[in-house]
Design a protein around this motif. Structure first.
Motif, PDB file in Angstrom:
ATOM      1  N   GLU A 121       0.880  -1.315   0.137  1.00 33.23           N
ATOM      2  CA  GLU A 121       0.036  -0.155   0.090  1.00 33.23           C
ATOM      3  C   GLU A 121       0.877   1.253  -0.085  1.00 33.23           C
ATOM      4  OE1 GLU A 121      -3.124   0.847   2.308  1.00 33.23           O
ATOM      5  OE2 GLU A 121      -3.698  -1.780   1.775  1.00 33.23           O
ATOM      6  N   GLU A 122       0.577   2.034  -1.204  1.00 32.03           N
ATOM      7  CA  GLU A 122       1.026   3.468  -0.474  1.00 32.03           C
ATOM      8  C   GLU A 122      -0.165   4.478  -0.782  1.00 32.03           C
ATOM      9  OE1 GLU A 122       3.114   6.123  -0.399  1.00 32.03           O
ATOM     10  OE2 GLU A 122       4.589   5.161  -1.600  1.00 32.03           O
ATOM     11  N   HIS A 123       0.264   5.164   0.878  1.00 27.11           N
ATOM     12  CA  HIS A 123      -0.627   6.466   1.209  1.00 27.11           C
ATOM     13  C   HIS A 123      -0.369   7.627   0.778  1.00 27.11           C
ATOM     14  CE1 HIS A 123      -3.023   3.553   3.998  1.00 27.11           C
ATOM     15  NE2 HIS A 123      -2.754   2.395   2.153  1.00 27.11           N
ATOM     16  N   ASP A 124       1.015   7.748   0.210  1.00 26.66           N
ATOM     17  CA  ASP A 124       2.305   9.093   0.124  1.00 26.66           C
ATOM     18  C   ASP A 124       1.186   9.745  -1.232  1.00 26.66           C
ATOM     19  OD1 ASP A 124       3.272  11.983  -0.356  1.00 26.66           O
ATOM     20  OD2 ASP A 124       5.053  10.635   0.488  1.00 26.66           O
ATOM     21  N   PRO A 125       0.537  10.817  -1.471  1.00 28.60           N
ATOM     22  CA  PRO A 125      -0.036  11.041  -3.170  1.00 28.60           C
ATOM     23  C   PRO A 125       0.698  11.593  -3.635  1.00 28.60           C
ATOM     24  CG  PRO A 125      -1.011  12.926  -1.670  1.00 28.60           C
ATOM     25  CD  PRO A 125      -0.397  11.306  -0.794  1.00 28.60           C
ATOM     26  N   MET A 166     -11.151  -4.521  -0.302  1.00 33.78           N
ATOM     27  CA  MET A 166     -12.092  -4.279  -1.818  1.00 33.78           C
ATOM     28  C   MET A 166     -11.965  -2.914  -1.488  1.00 33.78           C
ATOM     29  SD  MET A 166     -13.994  -6.336  -2.309  1.00 33.78           S
ATOM     30  CE  MET A 166     -15.228  -5.852  -3.194  1.00 33.78           C
ATOM     31  N   TYR A 167     -10.884  -2.232  -1.826  1.00 36.64           N
ATOM     32  CA  TYR A 167     -10.176  -1.352  -2.911  1.00 36.64           C
ATOM     33  C   TYR A 167      -9.007  -1.451  -3.256  1.00 36.64           C
ATOM     34  CZ  TYR A 167      -7.364  -0.920   1.465  1.00 36.64           C
ATOM     35  OH  TYR A 167      -6.440  -0.749   2.951  1.00 36.64           O
ATOM     36  N   PRO A 168      -8.336  -1.388  -4.447  1.00 33.54           N
ATOM     37  CA  PRO A 168      -7.544  -1.592  -5.473  1.00 33.54           C
ATOM     38  C   PRO A 168      -6.224  -1.018  -4.930  1.00 33.54           C
ATOM     39  CG  PRO A 168      -8.363   0.289  -6.422  1.00 33.54           C
ATOM     40  CD  PRO A 168      -8.817  -0.343  -5.672  1.00 33.54           C
ATOM     41  N   VAL A 169      -5.253  -1.694  -4.667  1.00 36.15           N
ATOM     42  CA  VAL A 169      -3.915  -0.361  -4.134  1.00 36.15           C
ATOM     43  C   VAL A 169      -2.805  -0.388  -5.433  1.00 36.15           C
ATOM     44  CG1 VAL A 169      -3.684  -2.316  -2.078  1.00 36.15           C
ATOM     45  CG2 VAL A 169      -2.544  -3.184  -3.346  1.00 36.15           C
ATOM     46  N   MET A 170      -3.071  -1.061  -6.506  1.00 31.74           N
ATOM     47  CA  MET A 170      -2.139  -0.241  -7.645  1.00 31.74           C
ATOM     48  C   MET A 170      -3.274   0.119  -8.981  1.00 31.74           C
ATOM     49  SD  MET A 170      -0.732  -4.051  -8.748  1.00 31.74           S
ATOM     50  CE  MET A 170       0.166  -3.607 -10.208  1.00 31.74           C
ATOM     51  N   LEU A 203     -16.823  -1.772  -2.960  1.00 32.36           N
ATOM     52  CA  LEU A 203     -15.935  -1.346  -2.820  1.00 32.36           C
ATOM     53  C   LEU A 203     -15.937  -0.355  -1.621  1.00 32.36           C
ATOM     54  CD1 LEU A 203     -13.859  -1.094  -5.087  1.00 32.36           C
ATOM     55  CD2 LEU A 203     -15.232   0.831  -6.011  1.00 32.36           C
ATOM     56  N   GLN A 204     -15.204  -0.293  -0.992  1.00 33.90           N
ATOM     57  CA  GLN A 204     -14.460   0.472  -0.063  1.00 33.90           C
ATOM     58  C   GLN A 204     -13.794   2.556  -0.624  1.00 33.90           C
ATOM     59  OE1 GLN A 204     -15.433  -0.350   2.562  1.00 33.90           O
ATOM     60  NE2 GLN A 204     -16.697  -1.184   1.304  1.00 33.90           N
ATOM     61  N   ALA A 205     -14.179   3.174   0.418  1.00 32.01           N
ATOM     62  CA  ALA A 205     -13.211   4.717   0.310  1.00 32.01           C
ATOM     63  C   ALA A 205     -11.418   3.882  -0.277  1.00 32.01           C
ATOM     64  CB  ALA A 205     -13.550   5.041   1.299  1.00 32.01           C
ATOM     65  N   ASN A 206     -10.767   4.811  -0.443  1.00 29.09           N
ATOM     66  CA  ASN A 206      -9.957   4.363  -0.899  1.00 29.09           C
ATOM     67  C   ASN A 206      -8.506   4.918  -0.209  1.00 29.09           C
ATOM     68  OD1 ASN A 206      -6.859   2.712  -1.786  1.00 29.09           O
ATOM     69  ND2 ASN A 206      -7.889   2.496  -3.519  1.00 29.09           N
ATOM     70  N   PRO A 207      -7.473   4.663   0.698  1.00 32.28           N
ATOM     71  CA  PRO A 207      -6.580   4.682   0.968  1.00 32.28           C
ATOM     72  C   PRO A 207      -4.959   5.020   0.034  1.00 32.28           C
ATOM     73  CG  PRO A 207      -6.340   2.806   1.704  1.00 32.28           C
ATOM     74  CD  PRO A 207      -7.953   2.911   1.305  1.00 32.28           C
ATOM     75  N   CYS A 208      -5.060   4.345  -1.329  1.00 29.89           N
ATOM     76  CA  CYS A 208      -4.097   4.840  -1.819  1.00 29.89           C
ATOM     77  C   CYS A 208      -4.578   5.137  -3.461  1.00 29.89           C
ATOM     78  CB  CYS A 208      -3.603   2.973  -2.106  1.00 29.89           C
ATOM     79  SG  CYS A 208      -4.020   1.940  -0.598  1.00 29.89           S
ATOM     80  N   HIS A 209      -3.743   5.845  -3.650  1.00 28.64           N
ATOM     81  CA  HIS A 209      -4.373   7.016  -4.510  1.00 28.64           C
ATOM     82  C   HIS A 209      -3.727   6.428  -5.937  1.00 28.64           C
ATOM     83  CE1 HIS A 209      -3.831  10.558  -1.930  1.00 28.64           C
ATOM     84  NE2 HIS A 209      -3.250   9.507  -1.349  1.00 28.64           N
ATOM     85  N   THR A 210      -5.075   5.804  -5.747  1.00 31.19           N
ATOM     86  CA  THR A 210      -4.355   4.584  -7.324  1.00 31.19           C
ATOM     87  C   THR A 210      -5.620   5.687  -8.526  1.00 31.19           C
ATOM     88  OG1 THR A 210      -6.795   3.021  -6.801  1.00 31.19           O
ATOM     89  CG2 THR A 210      -4.393   2.500  -5.750  1.00 31.19           C
ATOM     90  N   VAL A 228     -12.334   5.068 -24.266  1.00 27.83           N
ATOM     91  CA  VAL A 228     -11.472   4.680 -23.000  1.00 27.83           C
ATOM     92  C   VAL A 228     -12.303   4.666 -22.033  1.00 27.83           C
ATOM     93  CG1 VAL A 228      -9.740   4.838 -22.021  1.00 27.83           C
ATOM     94  CG2 VAL A 228      -9.675   5.704 -24.789  1.00 27.83           C
ATOM     95  N   ALA A 229     -12.217   3.607 -21.850  1.00 28.09           N
ATOM     96  CA  ALA A 229     -13.084   3.170 -20.011  1.00 28.09           C
ATOM     97  C   ALA A 229     -11.967   3.337 -18.775  1.00 28.09           C
ATOM     98  CB  ALA A 229     -14.029   2.004 -20.235  1.00 28.09           C
ATOM     99  N   VAL A 230     -12.554   3.948 -16.834  1.00 35.19           N
ATOM    100  CA  VAL A 230     -12.055   3.064 -16.484  1.00 35.19           C
ATOM    101  C   VAL A 230     -12.745   2.804 -15.457  1.00 35.19           C
ATOM    102  CG1 VAL A 230      -9.798   4.216 -17.136  1.00 35.19           C
ATOM    103  CG2 VAL A 230     -12.072   5.360 -15.353  1.00 35.19           C
ATOM    104  N   GLN A 231     -12.629   2.108 -14.677  1.00 32.47           N
ATOM    105  CA  GLN A 231     -13.549   1.611 -13.590  1.00 32.47           C
ATOM    106  C   GLN A 231     -12.711   0.971 -12.041  1.00 32.47           C
ATOM    107  OE1 GLN A 231     -15.742  -1.629 -14.154  1.00 32.47           O
ATOM    108  NE2 GLN A 231     -17.281  -1.339 -12.200  1.00 32.47           N
ATOM    109  N   GLY A 232     -13.495   1.597 -10.557  1.00 30.11           N
ATOM    110  CA  GLY A 232     -13.024   1.129  -9.749  1.00 30.11           C
ATOM    111  C   GLY A 232     -11.786   1.444  -8.154  1.00 30.11           C
ATOM    112  N   PHE A 233     -11.313   3.034  -9.669  1.00 29.69           N
ATOM    113  CA  PHE A 233     -10.192   3.166  -8.455  1.00 29.69           C
ATOM    114  C   PHE A 233     -10.579   4.289  -7.696  1.00 29.69           C
ATOM    115  CE2 PHE A 233      -9.226   0.908 -12.327  1.00 29.69           C
ATOM    116  CZ  PHE A 233      -7.686   0.082 -11.946  1.00 29.69           C
ATOM    117  N   ARG A 234      -9.328   5.017  -7.354  1.00 25.43           N
ATOM    118  CA  ARG A 234      -9.552   6.454  -6.591  1.00 25.43           C
ATOM    119  C   ARG A 234      -9.745   7.483  -8.070  1.00 25.43           C
ATOM    120  NH1 ARG A 234      -6.535   8.136  -0.745  1.00 25.43           N
ATOM    121  NH2 ARG A 234      -7.406  10.925  -0.942  1.00 25.43           N
ATOM    122  N   TYR A 235      -9.076   7.887  -8.458  1.00 29.47           N
ATOM    123  CA  TYR A 235      -8.911   8.515  -9.542  1.00 29.47           C
ATOM    124  C   TYR A 235      -9.039   7.670 -10.826  1.00 29.47           C
ATOM    125  CZ  TYR A 235      -6.394  10.722  -6.027  1.00 29.47           C
ATOM    126  OH  TYR A 235      -5.792  11.470  -4.780  1.00 29.47           O
ATOM    127  N   GLY A 236     -10.006   8.226 -11.973  1.00 25.93           N
ATOM    128  CA  GLY A 236     -10.189   7.377 -12.965  1.00 25.93           C
ATOM    129  C   GLY A 236      -9.230   7.331 -13.916  1.00 25.93           C
TER     130      GLY A 236
END
Length: 363
Positions: A121-125, A166-170, A203-210, A228-236
């Motif tokens: 996990e990387e929590h530093d933006p 229940m949040y992606p870490v990468m 899906l949960q709130a993500n502490p990782c900046h993915t 182009v599509a994205v799904q499920g990350f903190r940032y799309g």
């Protein structure tokens, strides 16, 4: 005689069976084309996908790395991606004729690469995120580019969604150190659905900046995206300047489209945004080493579904803001349309004093 600078990744040695780790074979093909000066890597369709299991390279923090150098590489699948996996969890709604919980299976009808590596996990933006695909930091301009050009088409990239968190870490693709990118008919998503009604997971709130797709950094040349599509990350989508896109699909992201600096105009023709907490955003601080600046952005239309907190999950995906720009750094305009419930006039802003929003019906 014309020399063929293309590689069929199955003929090159990849298994594509979803079991063998194909990372070394794919990386070897990328490196070979880089030495040649460019070319295409072709991924034939397989129903089980291409497994990427090896740990990420420490320097680039990517499992698959586009090496530095003056080359022009294309990664291409066999056919365009079908976009959209399950984006909400709905209970039975008898009045709508839905007598069973709404659920969707993730379909394997795209050409996809998937990661099942457990990234730290990387929590530093500010720090570079771990990613399935990436490149090394270079020395050219503010974007610290190491590669002049890169393209992808007809591919899906899936990142692991750990069941215990229940949040992606990468992230899926970090292309911030590539000066020009061209992406068409691709999807960046998770390896499982965002939730399930019967089991209760979501899906949960993500502490990782993915992020699904991190595009080129500041002072880039052109970033061209189509379907182009994205799904499920903190940032799309994480964007800088010179972005031209004619269809973006984004769902289940805490911040769907976020700009760090777009002093040169970026233009997006149409966005479909399903159940994102915030749709168009500006960065509040340094993100992945990219500094915040003024963002000149024009979006033709945004078609969105906000979600209903009383019955739609994941809870983190229910919309709170159409514009999130506390620093008032966004300049431009868009037209919005709520597709469900139909045509409700609701597109709240936080900040955004320099950004004009119009209801599609009234515009």
């Amino acid at each position: 005689m014309i020399q063929d600078y293309s590689i069929n990744i199955i003929e090159y040695g990849a298994a594509g069976d979803g079991v063998c780790d194909d990372a070394e074979v794919i990386q070897s093909a990328i490196d070979e084309l880089a030495k040649r000066g460019g070319g295409k890597i072709f991924f034939p369709y397989t129903p089980h996908g291409y497994r990427i299991a090896r740990p990420a390279d420490e320097k680039s923090r990517a499992q698959l790395v586009i090496p530095p150098g003056c080359h022009n590489i294309v990664l291409a699948g066999e056919m365009p991606c079908r976009v959209l996996n399950d984006y909400m969890i709905r209970p039975p709604i008898p009045q709508l004729g839905l007598n069973e919980p709404t659920s969707f299976a993730i379909k394997n009808d795209n050409v996809f690469l998937f990661s099942d590596w457990d990234a730290p996990e990387e929590h530093d933006p500010v720090q570079r995120p771990w990613s399935l695909l990436g490149c090394c930091e270079g020395t050219s301009l503010k974007g610290k580019f190491s590669v002049p050009h890169f393209s992808m088409c007809d591919l899906e990239f899936r990142v692991k969604l750990p069941a215990d968190r229940m949040y992606p870490v990468m992230s899926a693709a970090n292309l911030q150190n590539i000066a020009r990118i061209n992406i068409q008919d691709c999807q960046f998503c998770l390896d499982r659905n965002v939730g399930d009604f019967e089991s209760g997971y979501e899906l949960q709130a993500n502490p990782c900046h993915t992020a699904g797709l991190i595009a080129s950094g500041d002072q880039n040349d052109n970033n061209v995206l189509r379907n182009v599509a994205v799904q499920g990350f903190r940032y799309g989508f994480v964007f800088g300047e010179h972005v031209i896109a004619d269809y973006l699909y984004v769902h289940n992201c805490e911040q769907a489209i976020i700009f760090h600096d777009s002093s040169h105009l970026s233009s997006i023709y149409h966005v479909v945004a399903q159940h994102n907490q915030k749709i168009l955003c500006s960065t509040e601080n340094v993100l992945f080493g990219m500094l915040p600046g003024p963002c000149f952005v024009e979006i033709g239309t945004v078609d969105f579904e906000p979600g209903d907190p009383s019955r739609h999950r994941p809870s983190v995906s229910n919309m709170t803001y159409g514009i999130w720009d506390p620093g008032n750094r966004l300049y431009g305009n868009l037209k919005y349309h709520m597709g469900c419930p139909v045509a409700k006039d609701w597109f709240p802003k936080e900040g955004g004093e320099n950004f004009r929003c119009h209801n599609f019906i009234d515009a």
